[in-house]
Design a protein around this motif. Structure first.
Motif, PDB file in Angstrom:
ATOM      1  N   ALA A   5       3.344  12.451   1.253  1.00  0.00           N
ATOM      2  CA  ALA A   5       2.928  11.107   1.654  1.00  0.00           C
ATOM      3  C   ALA A   5       1.473  10.888   1.282  1.00  0.00           C
ATOM      4  CB  ALA A   5       3.126  10.915   3.159  1.00  0.00           C
ATOM      5  N   VAL A   6       1.141   9.659   0.951  1.00  0.00           N
ATOM      6  CA  VAL A   6      -0.246   9.305   0.633  1.00  0.00           C
ATOM      7  C   VAL A   6      -0.560   7.937   1.218  1.00  0.00           C
ATOM      8  CG1 VAL A   6      -0.326  10.637  -1.510  1.00  0.00           C
ATOM      9  CG2 VAL A   6       0.334   8.215  -1.581  1.00  0.00           C
ATOM     10  N   VAL A   7      -1.852   7.665   1.336  1.00  0.00           N
ATOM     11  CA  VAL A   7      -2.349   6.344   1.692  1.00  0.00           C
ATOM     12  C   VAL A   7      -3.087   5.776   0.488  1.00  0.00           C
ATOM     13  CG1 VAL A   7      -3.978   5.057   3.126  1.00  0.00           C
ATOM     14  CG2 VAL A   7      -2.541   6.820   4.162  1.00  0.00           C
ATOM     15  N   ILE A   8      -2.758   4.539   0.128  1.00  0.00           N
ATOM     16  CA  ILE A   8      -3.469   3.838  -0.941  1.00  0.00           C
ATOM     17  C   ILE A   8      -4.352   2.773  -0.310  1.00  0.00           C
ATOM     18  CG2 ILE A   8      -3.237   2.271  -2.911  1.00  0.00           C
ATOM     19  CD1 ILE A   8      -0.499   3.550  -3.435  1.00  0.00           C
ATOM     20  N   GLU A   9      -5.610   2.735  -0.718  1.00  0.00           N
ATOM     21  CA  GLU A   9      -6.505   1.636  -0.361  1.00  0.00           C
ATOM     22  C   GLU A   9      -6.867   0.939  -1.664  1.00  0.00           C
ATOM     23  OE1 GLU A   9      -9.648   3.719   1.492  1.00  0.00           O
ATOM     24  OE2 GLU A   9      -8.448   4.337   3.221  1.00  0.00           O
ATOM     25  N   GLU A  70       6.356   8.999  -0.066  1.00  0.00           N
ATOM     26  CA  GLU A  70       6.102   7.940   0.906  1.00  0.00           C
ATOM     27  C   GLU A  70       4.675   7.434   0.740  1.00  0.00           C
ATOM     28  OE1 GLU A  70       6.910   9.415   4.786  1.00  0.00           O
ATOM     29  OE2 GLU A  70       8.974   9.996   4.326  1.00  0.00           O
ATOM     30  N   VAL A  71       4.515   6.116   0.877  1.00  0.00           N
ATOM     31  CA  VAL A  71       3.217   5.495   0.633  1.00  0.00           C
ATOM     32  C   VAL A  71       2.938   4.472   1.721  1.00  0.00           C
ATOM     33  CG1 VAL A  71       1.927   3.958  -0.913  1.00  0.00           C
ATOM     34  CG2 VAL A  71       3.333   5.798  -1.867  1.00  0.00           C
ATOM     35  N   GLU A  72       1.697   4.461   2.194  1.00  0.00           N
ATOM     36  CA  GLU A  72       1.207   3.306   2.943  1.00  0.00           C
ATOM     37  C   GLU A  72       0.121   2.661   2.096  1.00  0.00           C
ATOM     38  OE1 GLU A  72      -0.731   1.633   7.078  1.00  0.00           O
ATOM     39  OE2 GLU A  72      -0.371   3.789   6.877  1.00  0.00           O
ATOM     40  N   ALA A  73       0.333   1.412   1.713  1.00  0.00           N
ATOM     41  CA  ALA A  73      -0.629   0.676   0.889  1.00  0.00           C
ATOM     42  C   ALA A  73      -1.427  -0.250   1.786  1.00  0.00           C
ATOM     43  CB  ALA A  73       0.095  -0.124  -0.185  1.00  0.00           C
ATOM     44  N   ARG A  74      -2.740  -0.033   1.828  1.00  0.00           N
ATOM     45  CA  ARG A  74      -3.623  -0.825   2.683  1.00  0.00           C
ATOM     46  C   ARG A  74      -4.509  -1.714   1.824  1.00  0.00           C
ATOM     47  NH1 ARG A  74      -5.687   4.254   6.427  1.00  0.00           N
ATOM     48  NH2 ARG A  74      -3.703   4.647   7.493  1.00  0.00           N
ATOM     49  N   MET A  75      -4.559  -2.988   2.153  1.00  0.00           N
ATOM     50  CA  MET A  75      -5.386  -3.932   1.400  1.00  0.00           C
ATOM     51  C   MET A  75      -5.978  -4.956   2.353  1.00  0.00           C
ATOM     52  SD  MET A  75      -3.010  -4.642  -1.963  1.00  0.00           S
ATOM     53  CE  MET A  75      -4.387  -5.340  -2.892  1.00  0.00           C
ATOM     54  N   ASP A  76      -7.134  -5.506   1.971  1.00  0.00           N
ATOM     55  CA  ASP A  76      -7.689  -6.592   2.776  1.00  0.00           C
ATOM     56  C   ASP A  76      -7.284  -7.954   2.219  1.00  0.00           C
ATOM     57  OD1 ASP A  76      -9.767  -7.403   0.785  1.00  0.00           O
ATOM     58  OD2 ASP A  76     -10.610  -5.451   1.279  1.00  0.00           O
ATOM     59  N   SER A  77      -6.360  -7.961   1.255  1.00  0.00           N
ATOM     60  CA  SER A  77      -5.800  -9.203   0.720  1.00  0.00           C
ATOM     61  C   SER A  77      -4.537  -9.563   1.490  1.00  0.00           C
ATOM     62  CB  SER A  77      -5.480  -9.060  -0.767  1.00  0.00           C
ATOM     63  OG  SER A  77      -4.746 -10.186  -1.221  1.00  0.00           O
ATOM     64  N   ARG A 108      10.178   3.203  -6.869  1.00  0.00           N
ATOM     65  CA  ARG A 108      10.200   4.609  -7.269  1.00  0.00           C
ATOM     66  C   ARG A 108       9.999   5.546  -6.086  1.00  0.00           C
ATOM     67  NH1 ARG A 108       6.232   5.268 -12.367  1.00  0.00           N
ATOM     68  NH2 ARG A 108       6.868   7.442 -12.056  1.00  0.00           N
ATOM     69  N   PHE A 109       9.533   5.019  -4.951  1.00  0.00           N
ATOM     70  CA  PHE A 109       9.250   5.846  -3.775  1.00  0.00           C
ATOM     71  C   PHE A 109      10.392   5.756  -2.766  1.00  0.00           C
ATOM     72  CE2 PHE A 109       5.207   4.325  -5.525  1.00  0.00           C
ATOM     73  CZ  PHE A 109       4.555   5.523  -5.758  1.00  0.00           C
ATOM     74  N   ASP A 110      10.478   6.752  -1.898  1.00  0.00           N
ATOM     75  CA  ASP A 110      11.478   6.726  -0.829  1.00  0.00           C
ATOM     76  C   ASP A 110      11.150   5.659   0.207  1.00  0.00           C
ATOM     77  OD1 ASP A 110      12.738   8.823  -2.072  1.00  0.00           O
ATOM     78  OD2 ASP A 110      11.964  10.365  -0.698  1.00  0.00           O
ATOM     79  N   ALA A 111       9.862   5.481   0.491  1.00  0.00           N
ATOM     80  CA  ALA A 111       9.447   4.518   1.512  1.00  0.00           C
ATOM     81  C   ALA A 111       8.046   4.034   1.196  1.00  0.00           C
ATOM     82  CB  ALA A 111       9.481   5.154   2.908  1.00  0.00           C
ATOM     83  N   VAL A 112       7.831   2.736   1.345  1.00  0.00           N
ATOM     84  CA  VAL A 112       6.515   2.134   1.147  1.00  0.00           C
ATOM     85  C   VAL A 112       6.272   1.146   2.271  1.00  0.00           C
ATOM     86  CG1 VAL A 112       5.036   0.717  -0.334  1.00  0.00           C
ATOM     87  CG2 VAL A 112       6.592   2.390  -1.362  1.00  0.00           C
ATOM     88  N   ARG A 113       5.097   1.227   2.881  1.00  0.00           N
ATOM     89  CA  ARG A 113       4.719   0.266   3.916  1.00  0.00           C
ATOM     90  C   ARG A 113       3.413  -0.392   3.502  1.00  0.00           C
ATOM     91  NH1 ARG A 113       3.291   1.820  10.070  1.00  0.00           N
ATOM     92  NH2 ARG A 113       1.182   1.971   9.233  1.00  0.00           N
TER      93      ARG A 113
END
Length: 386
Positions: A5-9, A70-77, A108-113
């Protein structure tokens, strides 16, 4: 080395909107906050939103290269987050190809939030984006200053089957006791005039045709044979479903029909009532993007990803309310396909390869330990000669 799992900012911007633009993306370990990858680029003249999407795409590409599941994508948009979640329409034609590209990566990922965060919590990606904007404007690039990394662990995306992680269910060929399973008999409504005319039928309340009513009666007889003991009959609120459900309920001894909004058809927006050929002619780009990803919604409509969320909720509610019992659900093509896709742990291509006839019946069982068995799909033997 691959990570689970990773977090994207991610962030992006321009000096002038449009103007000299750039993006920044940071990929972190969700537990330690350690920076695994940084990406940034000056992209010439563009708008803020284009740059923000480019930042997201760069972050998703980096996460995929790391082998993340698994990915959590965080953005201020707010705009990008809401559009990627399927809650806001993508009205600007320049953003649609970028959203489609991002959606293909998401698949492509199992889960993205996706999560919205305030700008002060996105300072690392913001600094990278500003350095890239400076470069686009011809100014000397500045190294982004690292800020204290967030330490919160990225929340695991909600899994199917009422909180049971499918990865923990051991495969088995052994028969399970049917009396402990919650059985869903999934019925597509009978035929309508739009069915015959090959039109998108979403939220428009199109009634059953004469043929559709005959199909509903035949389906009712078949369901009564399959399940003489039924705990509940649940239906989409649209009349083509409720009429089919009422015929089934009568055949089962006069059970009440429970209307449940989560089982309503996908909202096809501007395409509702249009033939498939008319949509292909009038919205070729939008149709290609929609077919390429479940996260893209028709203009003015609802994405399959959004439909899947409410179908998951509806299935979990029935499983909790009727343990070990049989429930008949009368719904539409999209919700039934999504329920079967998840039951079979299939990919999104399944949605375009499965055909569901009007008044077809599918049956699936769900056990308390999370096990699932699909018993039949699109049974139409009862419609022979009709």
């Amino acid at each position: 080395m691959a990570v689970r799992a990773v977090v994207i900012e991610a962030d992006g911007g321009s000096r002038g909107n449009p103007g000299p633009a750039g993006y920044g993306a940071v990929v972190r370990d969700p537990a330690s906050g350690e920076v695994l990858v940084e990406r940034s680029e000056a992209i010439g003249t563009a708008t803020n939103n284009v740059a923000e999407y480019r930042g997201l795409i760069a972050g998703l590409e980096a996460a995929a290269e790391l082998g993340a599941a698994e990915v959590e994508a965080r953005m201020d948009s707010k705009l990008v987050v809401e559009q990627m979640c399927g809650r806001w329409q993508i009205k600007h034609p320049g953003l649609r190809p970028l959203a489609a590209r991002a959606a293909v990566l998401v698949d492509r990922f199992d889960a993205v939030r996706f999560s919205w965060i305030p700008r002060e919590r996105n300072r690392h990606a913001d600094a990278l984006a500003n350095a890239a904007m400076d470069a686009a404007a011809g100014k000397p690039a500045k190294r982004a200053v690292e800020v204290e990394p967030p330490r919160e662990v990225a929340a695991r995306a909600a899994t199917r089957n009422a909180g049971t992680d499918p990865a923990t269910i051991k495969p088995s060929w052994e028969p399970r006791p049917s009396f402990t399973a919650t059985r869903l008999i999934l019925v597509r409504h009978g035929e309508t005039e739009w069915t015959v005319q090959h039109r998108y039928a979403g939220r428009a309340d199109v009634p059953l045709s004469d043929q559709g009513r005959a199909q509903a009666r035949a389906t009712a007889e078949r369901v009564a044979e399959l399940a003489p003991s039924v705990a509940a009959v649940v239906s989409s609120p649209l009349s083509r479903c409720t009429a089919t459900a009422e015929a089934i309920a009568d055949a089962l001894g006069g059970l009440p029909v429970r209307r449940q909004d989560d089982w309503v058809e996908c909202d096809f927006g501007d395409w509702d009532g249009k033939t498939f050929a008319e949509v292909r002619e009038g919205w070729p780009g939008e149709l290609d993007a929609w077919l390429a990803s479940t996260r893209i919604a028709p203009p003015g409509g609802e994405s399959f990803a959004t439909v899947a969320e409410r179908v998951d909720r509806a299935v979990a509610a029935l499983r909790e309310a009727y343990p070990g019992e049989t429930v008949v659900v009368v719904s539409h093509v999209s919700p039934i396909k999504l329920a079967l896709r998840d039951a079979l742990a299939a990919g999104d291509a399944f949605l375009h390869r499965l055909y569901l006839d009007a008044a077809g019946i599918s049956v699936l069982d769900m056990w308390p330990d999370g096990g699932v068995a699909v018993r039949s799909v699109n049974d139409t033997a009862h419609l022979a000669g009709r």
